[in-house]
Scaffold this motif. Structure first.
Motif, mmCIF file in Angstrom:
data_model
loop_
_atom_site.group_PDB
_atom_site.id
_atom_site.type_symbol
_atom_site.label_atom_id
_atom_site.label_comp_id
_atom_site.label_asym_id
_atom_site.label_seq_id
_atom_site.Cartn_x
_atom_site.Cartn_y
_atom_site.Cartn_z
ATOM 1 N N ARG A 75 -0.212 -7.692 -6.098
ATOM 2 C CA ARG A 75 0.483 -8.179 -7.290
ATOM 3 C C ARG A 75 1.769 -7.399 -7.595
ATOM 4 O O ARG A 75 2.176 -7.287 -8.744
ATOM 5 C CB ARG A 75 -0.444 -8.083 -8.496
ATOM 6 N N GLU A 90 -3.040 -0.787 -12.898
ATOM 7 C CA GLU A 90 -4.452 -0.994 -12.592
ATOM 8 C C GLU A 90 -4.733 -0.881 -11.101
ATOM 9 O O GLU A 90 -5.885 -0.747 -10.689
ATOM 10 C CB GLU A 90 -4.920 -2.377 -13.061
ATOM 11 N N ASP A 91 -3.691 -0.988 -10.281
ATOM 12 C CA ASP A 91 -3.869 -0.952 -8.826
ATOM 13 C C ASP A 91 -3.560 0.420 -8.220
ATOM 14 O O ASP A 91 -3.466 0.559 -7.000
ATOM 15 C CB ASP A 91 -3.016 -2.038 -8.171
ATOM 16 N N ARG A 134 0.864 -1.186 0.000
ATOM 17 C CA ARG A 134 0.000 0.000 0.000
ATOM 18 C C ARG A 134 0.895 1.229 0.000
ATOM 19 O O ARG A 134 1.860 1.294 0.753
ATOM 20 C CB ARG A 134 -0.885 -0.006 1.243
ATOM 21 N N GLU A 160 -2.695 0.277 -4.034
ATOM 22 C CA GLU A 160 -2.820 -0.890 -3.168
ATOM 23 C C GLU A 160 -2.885 -2.124 -4.062
ATOM 24 O O GLU A 160 -3.680 -2.168 -5.003
ATOM 25 C CB GLU A 160 -4.075 -0.771 -2.312
ATOM 26 N N THR A 161 -2.036 -3.111 -3.748
ATOM 27 C CA THR A 161 -1.976 -4.289 -4.611
ATOM 28 C C THR A 161 -1.511 -5.522 -3.856
ATOM 29 O O THR A 161 -0.802 -5.407 -2.862
ATOM 30 C CB THR A 161 -1.026 -4.042 -5.810
#
Length: 117
Positions: free
Chosen positions: A33, A51-52, A20, A30-31
């Motif tokens: 991945r 994308e995150d 994060r 936040e991810t």
């Protein structure tokens, strides 16, 4: 273009825990991945999939730099971030040896509030 090798190793691996990023008291990424890039004599860097990122949190900055192992880096400023600039970077078209970081963004730990991992 230089290739990573024994004299200048570069590894990219999935980061095992969620990440994060906080800026100005709010979460901007936040991810689960993230990728961890380790390069020769540098500390590890976490790359977060685009994308995150929170939509609209970052805006392109005209600054560019070049790494002979990764390619041309683009930079990003926070939207509404006041005096902070170039808080993150990305390799839009990385060299083949590090192609896994395409469409990922990394943050400067000293330019955001926190990178929680």
């Amino acid at each position: 273009m230089k290739e990573p090798g024994p004299a200048h190793p570069i590894t990219i691996t999935p980061y095992p825990t969620p990440v994060r990023v906080r800026l100005d008291g709010r979460v901007i990424a936040e991810t689960g991945r993230a990728l961890e890039l380790r390069e020769a004599g540098y500390g590890p860097v976490l790359y977060i999939p685009r994308e995150d990122l929170v939509a609209g949190a970052l805006a392109p900055n005209p600054q560019r730099s070049f790494c002979p192992y990764k390619g041309e880096a683009s930079y990003f400023d926070p939207v509404g971030g006041g005096a902070r600039a170039s808080v993150a970077w990305s390799y839009e078209n990385p060299f083949p040896a590090v192609a896994r970081i395409r469409r990922h963004v990394a943050f400067y730990p000293d330019r955001v509030d926190a990178i929680e991992a």
